[in-house]
Scaffold this motif. Sequence first.
Motif, PDB file in Angstrom:
ATOM      1  N   SER A   1       0.797  -1.223   0.000  1.00 40.92           N
ATOM      2  CA  SER A   1       0.000   0.000   0.000  1.00 40.92           C
ATOM      3  C   SER A   1       0.831   1.273   0.000  1.00 40.92           C
ATOM      4  CB  SER A   1      -0.922  -0.008   1.220  1.00 40.92           C
ATOM      5  OG  SER A   1      -0.172  -0.207   2.414  1.00 40.92           O
ATOM      6  N   GLY A   2       2.166   1.147  -0.141  1.00 39.87           N
ATOM      7  CA  GLY A   2       3.043   2.299  -0.044  1.00 39.87           C
ATOM      8  C   GLY A   2       2.827   3.345  -1.113  1.00 39.87           C
ATOM      9  N   PHE A   3       2.227   2.943  -2.238  1.00 37.88           N
ATOM     10  CA  PHE A   3       1.997   3.898  -3.327  1.00 37.88           C
ATOM     11  C   PHE A   3       0.968   4.959  -2.944  1.00 37.88           C
ATOM     12  CE2 PHE A   3      -0.866   0.311  -3.901  1.00 37.88           C
ATOM     13  CZ  PHE A   3      -2.085   0.917  -4.129  1.00 37.88           C
ATOM     14  N   LEU A   4       0.240   4.770  -1.866  1.00 34.24           N
ATOM     15  CA  LEU A   4      -0.731   5.761  -1.415  1.00 34.24           C
ATOM     16  C   LEU A   4      -0.215   6.557  -0.217  1.00 34.24           C
ATOM     17  CD1 LEU A   4      -4.097   3.810  -1.819  1.00 34.24           C
ATOM     18  CD2 LEU A   4      -3.036   5.426  -3.386  1.00 34.24           C
ATOM     19  N   ARG A   5       1.092   6.555  -0.011  1.00 34.59           N
ATOM     20  CA  ARG A   5       1.687   7.454   0.980  1.00 34.59           C
ATOM     21  C   ARG A   5       1.909   8.808   0.323  1.00 34.59           C
ATOM     22  NH1 ARG A   5       6.406   6.850   3.868  1.00 34.59           N
ATOM     23  NH2 ARG A   5       5.469   7.142   5.924  1.00 34.59           N
ATOM     24  N   GLY A   6       1.802   9.875   1.107  1.00 32.01           N
ATOM     25  CA  GLY A   6       2.044  11.203   0.553  1.00 32.01           C
ATOM     26  C   GLY A   6       0.754  11.992   0.403  1.00 32.01           C
ATOM     27  N   THR A   7       0.676  12.735  -0.686  1.00 36.46           N
ATOM     28  CA  THR A   7      -0.456  13.631  -0.907  1.00 36.46           C
ATOM     29  C   THR A   7      -1.357  13.123  -2.029  1.00 36.46           C
ATOM     30  OG1 THR A   7       0.820  15.546  -0.170  1.00 36.46           O
ATOM     31  CG2 THR A   7      -1.143  15.999  -1.495  1.00 36.46           C
ATOM     32  N   GLY A   8      -2.558  12.721  -1.662  1.00 35.01           N
ATOM     33  CA  GLY A   8      -3.605  12.484  -2.648  1.00 35.01           C
ATOM     34  C   GLY A   8      -4.531  13.687  -2.650  1.00 35.01           C
ATOM     35  N   VAL A   9      -5.176  13.954  -3.764  1.00 36.47           N
ATOM     36  CA  VAL A   9      -6.141  15.060  -3.807  1.00 36.47           C
ATOM     37  C   VAL A   9      -7.509  14.540  -4.227  1.00 36.47           C
ATOM     38  CG1 VAL A   9      -4.503  16.940  -4.157  1.00 36.47           C
ATOM     39  CG2 VAL A   9      -5.404  15.741  -6.136  1.00 36.47           C
ATOM     40  N   ALA A  10      -8.526  15.000  -3.507  1.00 34.88           N
ATOM     41  CA  ALA A  10      -9.914  14.660  -3.817  1.00 34.88           C
ATOM     42  C   ALA A  10     -10.407  15.666  -4.853  1.00 34.88           C
ATOM     43  CB  ALA A  10     -10.766  14.717  -2.558  1.00 34.88           C
TER      44      ALA A  10
ATOM     45  N   ILE B   1      -4.406   7.818   6.779  1.00 32.82           N
ATOM     46  CA  ILE B   1      -4.364   8.970   5.882  1.00 32.82           C
ATOM     47  C   ILE B   1      -5.304  10.039   6.424  1.00 32.82           C
ATOM     48  CG2 ILE B   1      -4.855   9.768   3.526  1.00 32.82           C
ATOM     49  CD1 ILE B   1      -4.296   6.825   2.637  1.00 32.82           C
ATOM     50  N   SER B   2      -4.792  11.232   6.605  1.00 32.54           N
ATOM     51  CA  SER B   2      -5.621  12.306   7.148  1.00 32.54           C
ATOM     52  C   SER B   2      -6.650  12.762   6.123  1.00 32.54           C
ATOM     53  CB  SER B   2      -4.746  13.496   7.554  1.00 32.54           C
ATOM     54  OG  SER B   2      -5.549  14.555   8.034  1.00 32.54           O
TER      55      SER B   2
ATOM     56  N   GLY C   1       3.152   9.608  12.934  1.00 32.87           N
ATOM     57  CA  GLY C   1       3.310   8.282  12.351  1.00 32.87           C
ATOM     58  C   GLY C   1       2.318   7.943  11.259  1.00 32.87           C
ATOM     59  N   GLY C   2       1.510   8.929  10.843  1.00 36.37           N
ATOM     60  CA  GLY C   2       0.566   8.726   9.748  1.00 36.37           C
ATOM     61  C   GLY C   2       1.257   8.702   8.400  1.00 36.37           C
ATOM     62  N   ASP C   3       0.484   8.453   7.355  1.00 36.67           N
ATOM     63  CA  ASP C   3       1.051   8.196   6.034  1.00 36.67           C
ATOM     64  C   ASP C   3       0.783   9.279   5.006  1.00 36.67           C
ATOM     65  OD1 ASP C   3       2.117   5.282   6.269  1.00 36.67           O
ATOM     66  OD2 ASP C   3       0.151   5.244   7.229  1.00 36.67           O
TER      67      ASP C   3
ATOM     68  N   ILE D   1       3.990  17.731   2.985  1.00 37.02           N
ATOM     69  CA  ILE D   1       3.790  16.347   3.422  1.00 37.02           C
ATOM     70  C   ILE D   1       5.061  15.528   3.217  1.00 37.02           C
ATOM     71  CG2 ILE D   1       2.488  14.218   3.012  1.00 37.02           C
ATOM     72  CD1 ILE D   1       0.919  16.371   4.529  1.00 37.02           C
ATOM     73  N   ARG D   2       5.761  15.736   2.105  1.00 39.70           N
ATOM     74  CA  ARG D   2       7.016  15.006   1.863  1.00 39.70           C
ATOM     75  C   ARG D   2       8.040  15.315   2.954  1.00 39.70           C
ATOM     76  NH1 ARG D   2       5.835  15.393  -3.735  1.00 39.70           N
ATOM     77  NH2 ARG D   2       6.709  17.482  -3.900  1.00 39.70           N
ATOM     78  N   LEU D   3       8.152  16.593   3.305  1.00 45.17           N
ATOM     79  CA  LEU D   3       9.072  16.975   4.379  1.00 45.17           C
ATOM     80  C   LEU D   3       8.670  16.329   5.701  1.00 45.17           C
ATOM     81  CD1 LEU D   3       9.509  20.781   3.542  1.00 45.17           C
ATOM     82  CD2 LEU D   3      11.327  19.049   3.498  1.00 45.17           C
ATOM     83  N   GLY D   4       7.366  16.303   5.969  1.00 41.64           N
ATOM     84  CA  GLY D   4       6.877  15.669   7.190  1.00 41.64           C
ATOM     85  C   GLY D   4       7.208  14.190   7.248  1.00 41.64           C
ATOM     86  N   LEU D   5       7.039  13.511   6.118  1.00 42.15           N
ATOM     87  CA  LEU D   5       7.326  12.075   6.057  1.00 42.15           C
ATOM     88  C   LEU D   5       8.814  11.794   6.233  1.00 42.15           C
ATOM     89  CD1 LEU D   5       4.913  11.021   3.163  1.00 42.15           C
ATOM     90  CD2 LEU D   5       4.764  10.270   5.550  1.00 42.15           C
TER      91      LEU D   5
END
Length: 291
Positions: A2-11, A187-188, A201-203, A221-225
């Motif tokens: 499921s790692g491909f859904l780490r980071g920023t998704g947009v609705a 995911i927030s 520790g979120g994704d 988000i990338r910096l946070g991760l």
Amino acid sequence: MSGFLRGTGVALATPFNKDGSIDYPGVTSLVEYCIKGGVDYLVVLGTTAESVTLSKEEKHTLVNHIVKTNNSRLPLVIGIGGNNTNAILQEIKETDLSYFDAILSVVPMYNKPTQEGIFYHYQQINDVVPIPVLLYNVPSRTGTNMTAETTLRLAQLNNIIGIKEAVGDFTQVLKIIKDKPKDFLVISGDDALALPAVAAGGDGVISVIGQGFPQEFSKMIRLGLKGETEKAFSILYKLLPVLEYAFEEGNPAGIKNILKTKGVCEDYLRSPLVSVSGDLERKIKNYIEAF
């Protein structure tokens, strides 16, 4: 997995023309703007898309257009949810999911099921779905909160890979992060709490404002991760005013006005939603000009 859904998704919002029809050039413009801005994946037919106002035919045509425009550049997540479990199961079976990496499915709204009812609802989805599932908890819209305990119970099912959590109660988010299986994504669903969730520790996030400020939000988000929280929070504090503006008069009215102000697409909405007030429009314009 499921790692491909780490980071920023947009609705993704759904751009409309003045007559209420879908603005397909606007859809193309929005998808390109997000991809060029560096977001990690796209979510179609979410709440922000005004999906409850779209006909079955419109959904089909819109999905095909986004799939074609994306052209396999980013992972895609599709929203399939509602409050009639059997209808959702049927929709899953009838939808061509070959271009999608996961389904985002919201806690049933209006019916107000018990925790056992929520669990059974998702268990049935888990048993028929051919691709991974993200749970979506947003009590402000559904009227029912899926507890951390129910989420962690569902996390044991084989096709459920994570949750978009928009509960607004950070303690609940922390409970899930603390006890979740190793690969289960948290995911927030709240833009303002996305970075704190990542720091805990979120994704990542499935964001509304991320499509208006894709470059800045994705970088944050990338910096946070990566654990570079000081740099990440400096971006969040810069974005904080517009995070409030985006939701001051409801979603997606705010983000659509932001997109209009940035020249991405128009800000028409479908009834019962209406465009933002002149006062809010001025605040958004002044913020973007000074950004």
